[in-house]
Design a protein around this motif. Structure first.
Motif, PDB file in Angstrom:
ATOM      1  N   ASP A 133       0.825  -1.207   0.000  1.00 20.08           N
ATOM      2  CA  ASP A 133       0.000   0.000   0.000  1.00 20.08           C
ATOM      3  C   ASP A 133       0.861   1.259   0.000  1.00 20.08           C
ATOM      4  N   VAL A 134       2.019   1.176   0.651  1.00 22.61           N
ATOM      5  CA  VAL A 134       2.908   2.340   0.783  1.00 22.61           C
ATOM      6  C   VAL A 134       4.320   1.905   0.415  1.00 22.61           C
ATOM      7  N   PRO A 185       1.053   4.895   7.624  1.00 16.82           N
ATOM      8  CA  PRO A 185      -0.378   4.703   7.912  1.00 16.82           C
ATOM      9  C   PRO A 185      -0.605   3.367   8.629  1.00 16.82           C
ATOM     10  N   LYS A 188      -1.672  -0.616   7.112  1.00 14.01           N
ATOM     11  CA  LYS A 188      -1.402  -0.623   5.676  1.00 14.01           C
ATOM     12  C   LYS A 188      -0.053  -1.299   5.438  1.00 14.01           C
ATOM     13  N   THR A 225       3.705  -4.415   8.349  1.00 17.28           N
ATOM     14  CA  THR A 225       2.447  -3.666   8.497  1.00 17.28           C
ATOM     15  C   THR A 225       2.392  -3.091   9.903  1.00 17.28           C
ATOM     16  N   GLU A 229      -1.161   2.786  16.298  1.00 18.35           N
ATOM     17  CA  GLU A 229      -0.797   4.198  16.161  1.00 18.35           C
ATOM     18  C   GLU A 229       0.072   4.632  17.335  1.00 18.35           C
ATOM     19  N   SER A 255      -3.354   7.561  11.324  1.00 17.54           N
ATOM     20  CA  SER A 255      -4.483   7.116  10.508  1.00 17.54           C
ATOM     21  C   SER A 255      -4.201   7.417   9.041  1.00 17.54           C
ATOM     22  N   GLU A 256      -4.955   6.781   8.165  1.00 15.27           N
ATOM     23  CA  GLU A 256      -4.745   7.002   6.735  1.00 15.27           C
ATOM     24  C   GLU A 256      -5.009   8.445   6.350  1.00 15.27           C
ATOM     25  N   TYR A 259      -2.080  10.537   7.431  1.00 13.15           N
ATOM     26  CA  TYR A 259      -0.951  10.244   6.545  1.00 13.15           C
ATOM     27  C   TYR A 259      -1.097  10.997   5.224  1.00 13.15           C
ATOM     28  N   THR A 260      -2.294  10.988   4.668  1.00 15.67           N
ATOM     29  CA  THR A 260      -2.543  11.702   3.414  1.00 15.67           C
ATOM     30  C   THR A 260      -2.345  13.199   3.597  1.00 15.67           C
TER      31      THR A 260
END
Length: 292
Positions: A133-134, A185, A188, A225, A229, A255-256, A259-260
């Motif tokens: 995912d990342v 994240p 992920k 993974t 948190e 959290s995603e 992160y975004t």
């Protein structure tokens, strides 16, 4: 028969006491007081439990071997001590076949067992995600870290990055507020390409219970993974020069959405594309007296 019955009754309280004692242990205690665990949440990564299990179970086996060895030594000292009125050497035994077989087979079983379990866990730890995912590239440099968050395009024109400087020295150690920070994240899949730009470094996130070396001309990879948190400390675990101890970084598992937002902040700051400045000793402000 009566003696066996008494032995069972004697073992019962010991078993109950052992269960009660173990049930009262915290998560940290059950994992050998290793970092990466809290009492009210999951382990730091999907691999942390496995690493801790290998470590703790190995020590349990070794402790059992130690207890048996110490017991035999103590028994030999007592049973074969020189009694009053005796003189000269005790009776010399040339060999004891059962004991010698025992001392040969048990170490062989231990070596094979340790190798098998270690190889099994190492195979899991070294298995890399094909489509994570990342995707992140971490650069080690004297004496800080750069983190590049790779994008979807092959030329990484949509990648973003952050470039760090080494930790500032204080009277109590180092200030960790301004050290490079890696954002991840939670829950992920993550794959980190580990690269060095000058000497050998070692990428170590302490609570993740794993570290990997970074070599010049040889890329290393690490897949995992993050499952909880929080903010974790990282450092270089390979002596890499004068200010090796200042080569620190933080890891924020968020959290995603957070992160975004962080990636968007790097994009707004203009830190877009591949990291172009790969020179060594590029710290603009070290905060260490005599190295500015």
């Amino acid at each position: 028969m009566p003696s066996k019955r008494r032995l069972r009754w004697a073992a019962l309280p010991l078993g109950i006491a052992s269960v009660a004692l173990l049930s009262g242990c915290t998560t940290s205690q059950l994992h050998g007081f290793l970092p990466g665990f809290v009492d009210d949440g999951p382990a730091a990564t999907n691999h942390t439990d496995m690493v801790a299990g290998l470590w703790v179970n190995s020590w349990i086996v070794l402790l059992a071997v130690g207890v048996v060895t110490w017991g035999l030594m103590l028994w030999s000292v007592i049973a074969y001590r020189r009694r009053r009125g005796q003189s000269g050497l005790p009776v010399q035994l040339r060999y004891n076949m059962p004991i010698e077989i025992f001392y040969t087979i048990v170490p062989l079983i231990l070596v094979v067992g340790f190798f098998a379990f270690t190889a099994r866990d190492q195979n899991t730890l070294e298995t890399q995600y094909d489509d994570p995912d990342v995707s992140i590239t971490a650069y080690g440099k004297q004496w800080a870290w750069d983190f590049q968050y790779n994008g979807e395009k092959e030329d990484n024109s949509d990648a973003v990055y952050s470039m760090g400087v080494q930790a500032k020295a204080t009277s109590d150690g180092y200030d960790l507020d301004d050290v490079p920070t890696l954002y991840l994240p939670v829950n992920k899949t993550v794959k980190i390409d580990l690269r060095s730009r000058d000497v050998i470094h070692s990428f170590w996130i302490i609570d993740f219970l794993y570290k990997k070396d970074m070599y010049i001309g040889r890329d290393n990879e690490w897949s995992f993974t993050p499952t909880r948190e929080g903010t974790y400390e990282g450092k270089c675990a390979e002596l890499c020069g004068e200010y090796h101890s200042a080569m620190l970084f933080n890891v924020k598992v968020v959290s995603e959405a957070e992160y975004t937002d962080y990636l968007d902040s790097l994009r707004r700051a203009g830190d877009v594309g591949d990291i172009s400045d790969l020179s060594r000793l590029q710290n603009l402000t070290t905060g260490v007296e005599g190295n500015e």
